[in-house]
Design an enzyme around this catalytic site. Structure first.
Site, PDB file in Angstrom:
ATOM      1  N   GLN A   1     -40.812 -23.228   1.303  1.00 25.58           N
ATOM      2  CA  GLN A   1     -40.660 -22.961   0.049  1.00 25.58           C
ATOM      3  C   GLN A   1     -39.652 -21.841  -0.316  1.00 25.58           C
ATOM      4  O   GLN A   1     -39.070 -21.978  -1.352  1.00 25.58           O
ATOM      5  CB  GLN A   1     -42.188 -22.567  -0.462  1.00 25.58           C
ATOM      6  CG  GLN A   1     -42.173 -22.226  -2.030  1.00 25.58           C
ATOM      7  CD  GLN A   1     -43.863 -22.095  -2.270  1.00 25.58           C
ATOM      8  OE1 GLN A   1     -44.562 -23.212  -2.649  1.00 25.58           O
ATOM      9  NE2 GLN A   1     -43.990 -20.977  -2.669  1.00 25.58           N
TER      10      GLN A   1
ATOM     11  N   GLU B   1     -38.040 -19.974  -9.164  1.00 24.70           N
ATOM     12  CA  GLU B   1     -37.955 -18.563  -9.057  1.00 24.70           C
ATOM     13  C   GLU B   1     -36.729 -17.814  -9.203  1.00 24.70           C
ATOM     14  O   GLU B   1     -36.426 -16.813  -8.914  1.00 24.70           O
ATOM     15  CB  GLU B   1     -38.935 -17.960  -7.628  1.00 24.70           C
ATOM     16  CG  GLU B   1     -40.266 -18.483  -8.059  1.00 24.70           C
ATOM     17  CD  GLU B   1     -40.957 -17.719  -6.853  1.00 24.70           C
ATOM     18  OE1 GLU B   1     -40.692 -16.940  -6.192  1.00 24.70           O
ATOM     19  OE2 GLU B   1     -42.118 -18.209  -6.808  1.00 24.70           O
TER      20      GLU B   1
ATOM     21  N   ASP C   1     -51.156 -15.947   1.893  1.00 25.41           N
ATOM     22  CA  ASP C   1     -50.966 -16.099   0.468  1.00 25.41           C
ATOM     23  C   ASP C   1     -52.103 -17.207   0.060  1.00 25.41           C
ATOM     24  O   ASP C   1     -53.226 -17.121  -0.065  1.00 25.41           O
ATOM     25  CB  ASP C   1     -49.602 -16.782  -0.017  1.00 25.41           C
ATOM     26  CG  ASP C   1     -49.523 -17.069  -1.422  1.00 25.41           C
ATOM     27  OD1 ASP C   1     -50.518 -16.611  -2.183  1.00 25.41           O
ATOM     28  OD2 ASP C   1     -48.381 -17.653  -1.916  1.00 25.41           O
TER      29      ASP C   1
ATOM     30  N   LYS D   1     -51.788 -11.467  -5.486  1.00 30.29           N
ATOM     31  CA  LYS D   1     -51.430 -12.139  -6.787  1.00 30.29           C
ATOM     32  C   LYS D   1     -52.677 -11.666  -7.651  1.00 30.29           C
ATOM     33  O   LYS D   1     -53.729 -12.504  -7.370  1.00 30.29           O
ATOM     34  CB  LYS D   1     -51.220 -13.436  -6.617  1.00 30.29           C
ATOM     35  CG  LYS D   1     -49.772 -13.771  -5.968  1.00 30.29           C
ATOM     36  CD  LYS D   1     -49.724 -15.431  -5.649  1.00 30.29           C
ATOM     37  CE  LYS D   1     -48.380 -15.737  -5.081  1.00 30.29           C
ATOM     38  NZ  LYS D   1     -48.539 -17.176  -4.555  1.00 30.29           N
TER      39      LYS D   1
HETATM   40  P1  PGA Z   1     -46.881 -20.093  -6.860  1.00 32.48           P
HETATM   41  O1  PGA Z   1     -45.860 -19.701  -5.649  1.00 32.48           O
HETATM   42  O2  PGA Z   1     -46.705 -19.075  -7.701  1.00 32.48           O
HETATM   43  O3  PGA Z   1     -45.970 -21.438  -7.281  1.00 32.48           O
HETATM   44  O4  PGA Z   1     -48.054 -20.350  -6.257  1.00 32.48           O
HETATM   45  C1  PGA Z   1     -45.647 -18.342  -4.958  1.00 32.48           C
HETATM   46  C2  PGA Z   1     -45.781 -18.356  -3.703  1.00 32.48           C
HETATM   47  O5  PGA Z   1     -46.235 -18.992  -3.021  1.00 32.48           O
HETATM   48  O6  PGA Z   1     -45.607 -17.053  -3.039  1.00 32.48           O
HETATM   49 ZN    ZN Z   2     -46.462 -18.252  -1.107  1.00 30.80          ZN
END
Ligand code: PGA
Ligand code: ZN
Length: 448
Positions: free
Chosen positions: A174, A217, A324, A349
């Protein structure tokens, strides 16, 4: 001194950086001050995250029977809960009693994952309360949030190339990120990242790779043949920018492995193969030997509890092994991962768990266990810079906000640039170099 309480709560449906609805929560204090907070939203979400309440089929488009507002992604119900049940639970409470307020919000919802009233509604209130508390105390937000923690300006982990669910162009991983740990200041770190971002575009176009806009992003989302090719581009681009890979800038991966995992295998369509966990760990180990990779996030599937300790044993000595989707800022999952040595760092997060109090529980537990924590934005962000202050207040000295284009990212970076000019210069915030126990230069020395 008389206490300042929550006098009124309201919420509006606004749009995030992907054009999807999210909430802005407004709080009025008993002495007439007003504060607000905006709520982020992920796309590549973990299964154990707190529940983001969306309207779904409950609200249809005005005048168009059968058509859903915002394709069902509206948050009008969540806004109504802010004004209704959640407000009822906390009106009249002292705005500096963050823990008690967060507890009351969770109790009002009364589900384990905030599914009834919505983690998005709850988080908006939790953050607005913190802003009100800072105002009452006459402190900057970072200072108020830090309390007795040591405030440190964070080292950024910056998205340069995107694949996976954030770009959908070929590479499965990703995020391919840069960590400018050799920089002497935050401003220099960001300057290097800007140089690298430009050099990456030049490198891609020199290689005949077309670029059409940026990914979710703000990084480039090119069509490259393999994940390894992306790391090669990053290496050449670092050199093209006049920087030394591994010394000035090291690399980080957010593999987000759950999104290409099916029935026990990691499906790398870009490479025409599928591997089991052992083979996939070997592949990551090969990449970490060939490239200056110092951090790997979600290197394995989010429920692969038995495989994570093997990844950590293989790479945890030289890399941050970050959970995560695996840990979802969840104190219970973190506790289990600490006891099973299943990682050595946690991505934090706020909206994965839903209140600031729980977020700090995770940060402080990680610190106590000798783990790292990286304070992170979501792929769907807003123009709220709250996260920059949270990262400073965490004392953990790392932040992940995405790339250096798109203002929902820059509002956080720019807040940190300003704090370096003011609070770091004044000595109230420490620079990240002064946190060597958390951030040695590459390769990261981690005791686990
Ligand atoms: P997301 O991705 O905010 O789309 O979940 C960010 C990440 O995986 O760190
Ligand atoms: Zn992540």
């Amino acid at each position: 001194m008389s206490k300042t309480t929550i006098a009124a709560l309201d919420a509006t449906e606004i749009l995030d950086s992907r054009g999807r609805p999210t909430l802005e929560v407004f709080l009025r204090t008993s002495d007439g001050k007003e504060v607000s907070a905006q709520v982020p939203s992920g796309a590549s979400t973990g299964q154990s995250e707190a529940h983001e309440l969306r309207d779904g089929e409950r609200i249809v488009k005005a005048g168009q029977a059968g058509k859903l507002r915002h394709a069902g992604k509206g948050v009008q119900q969540a806004c109504a809960h802010v004004r209704g049940e959640l407000a009822q639970a906390v009106l009249g409470m002292d705005v500096t009693e963050q823990g008690a307020i967060d507890h009351a919000l969770c109790a009002a919802d009364a589900t384990p994952n905030k599914a009834r009233l919505g983690a998005n509604a709850i988080l908006g209130i939790s953050c607005a309360v913190a802003r009100a508390g800072a105002l009452v105390r006459g402190q900057a937000l970072w200072e108020y949030l830090a309390g007795r923690r040591r405030a440190v300006l964070p080292l950024p982990m910056v998205n340069i190339l995107s694949g996976g669910l954030h770009a959908r162009e070929g590479m499965e991983f990703q995020d391919f990120l840069a960590i400018p740990h050799g920089a002497e200041s935050f401003a220099q770190a960001m300057e290097w990242i800007c140089d690298l971002h430009r050099a990456t575009a030049a490198e891609l176009s020199a290689g005949g790779v077309g670029l059409s806009g940026v990914a979710d992003e703000g990084g480039w989302g090119p069509r490259l043949a393999t994940n390894e090719a992306a790391l090669e581009v990053l290496t050449r681009a670092t050199e093209r920018a006049g920087l030394r890979p591994g010394e000035d800038i090291s690399f980080a991966l957010d593999v987000a492995a759950s999104h290409f995992y099916l029935e026990g295998r990691y499906h790398l369509s870009s490479e025409g193969r599928a591997c089991d966990a052992g083979e996939f760990i070997a592949l990551l180990t090969r990449l970490a030997r060939r490239f200056p990779i110092v951090s790997i996030e979600d290197g394995l599937e989010q429920n692969a509890w038995t495989d994570w300790p093997a990844l950590t044993a293989a790479l945890g000595g030289t890399c941050q092994i970050i959970g995560d989707d695996f840990l979802t800022t969840n104190p219970l999952r973190l506790e289990r991962a600490i006891s099973e040595r299943a990682a050595n760092a946690v991505l934090v997060k706020m909206n994965q768990i839903g209140t600031l109090t729980e977020t700090f529980t995770v940060i402080d537990r990680a610190a106590a266990a000798g783990w790292r924590a990286v304070i992170s934005a979501r792929s769907g962000e807003t123009e709220d810079s709250f996260l920059a202050d949270l990262a400073v207040a965490s004392g953990m000295a790392q932040i992940k906000v995405g790339s250096i284009t798109r203002s929902e990212r820059l509002t956080k970076y720019n807040r940190l640039l300003r704090l370096e000019q003011t609070a770091v210069a004044a000595g109230t915030i420490a620079p990240w170099q002064s946190a060597p126990e958390r951030l040695a230069p590459s390769p990261f020395a981690i005791s686990n």
